[in-house]
Design a protein around this motif. Sequence first.
Motif, short mmCIF file in Angstrom:
data_model
loop_
_atom_site.label_atom_id
_atom_site.label_comp_id
_atom_site.label_asym_id
_atom_site.label_seq_id
_atom_site.Cartn_x
_atom_site.Cartn_y
_atom_site.Cartn_z
N TYR A 145 0.80 -1.22 0.00
CA TYR A 145 0.00 0.00 0.00
C TYR A 145 0.83 1.28 0.00
N ALA A 175 -5.20 3.65 6.75
CA ALA A 175 -6.39 4.51 6.63
C ALA A 175 -6.63 5.29 7.93
N HIS A 215 -6.55 9.35 8.13
CA HIS A 215 -7.93 9.81 7.96
C HIS A 215 -8.10 11.31 8.23
N ALA A 231 -8.25 12.62 1.30
CA ALA A 231 -7.95 11.48 0.42
C ALA A 231 -7.11 11.92 -0.77
N ILE A 239 -8.47 2.25 0.69
CA ILE A 239 -7.96 3.14 1.74
C ILE A 239 -8.42 4.57 1.48
N ALA A 246 -12.08 5.02 2.28
CA ALA A 246 -12.33 5.05 3.73
C ALA A 246 -12.02 6.43 4.30
N ILE A 247 -10.97 7.07 3.79
CA ILE A 247 -10.65 8.44 4.22
C ILE A 247 -11.75 9.39 3.77
N HIS A 275 -15.04 8.89 5.97
CA HIS A 275 -15.01 8.75 7.43
C HIS A 275 -15.81 9.80 8.18
N ASP A 319 -14.36 0.91 5.06
CA ASP A 319 -15.09 2.18 5.28
C ASP A 319 -15.75 2.17 6.66
N ILE A 340 -13.19 2.39 9.67
CA ILE A 340 -12.63 3.73 9.92
C ILE A 340 -13.71 4.67 10.44
#
Length: 195
Positions: free
Chosen positions: A7, A55, A59, A97, A111, A114-115, A118, A129, A132
């Motif tokens: 990642y 993540a 975030h 993100a 990832i 999810a940011i 959030h 998702d 986080i």
Amino acid sequence: MEYTTNYLKMSRVELLERVQMQMGERRFKHVLGVEEMAIALAGRYEADIEAASIAALTHDYAKERDRDEMQELIRKEGFDLDLLNYGSEIWHGPVGAFLVQKELGVQDDLILDAIRKHTVGASEMTLLDKIIYVADFIEPNRDFPGVAEAREIAIRNLDEAVAFETKHTLHYLIEKNTKIYPQTIATYNTWVAKS
């Protein structure tokens, strides 16, 4: 925790240093708490622990960015301009993100999504998702009425935790007469009002 290169092309220690440079001590402590909870939830629900760690640590990457800088990025980088009708509490997810991808080199869509999600959730959420979204709400430094119940629910059922958080957040926003971002309503309609 040792990161693979799946990642990120940096170690967790390097990522921590880069993230810490973007925020004050209190915010960084929160980020570490979110990571702790995200790792626990990822273990509980058999999600990718490394992705959850990355993540969680990133975030709030844009949370303390200058408002003018965020507004300029929203205008210049093709974001939905409706974001400008809301505050940086909403902006820091999608802008974060974008910056995490640009400045830290994270390319993984799970990832980055999810940011993005959030702060307001979404009608469709992946396992990461949800992790986080919930970890941000129940991390160990949080102290508000209902947080203990939210933590218990998160261990029992992640979807119920998403619903609990969304309902709690909407109640808070309504009590404060705050403008509600449409995606928050969509999250509520999917995860709370399931009739």
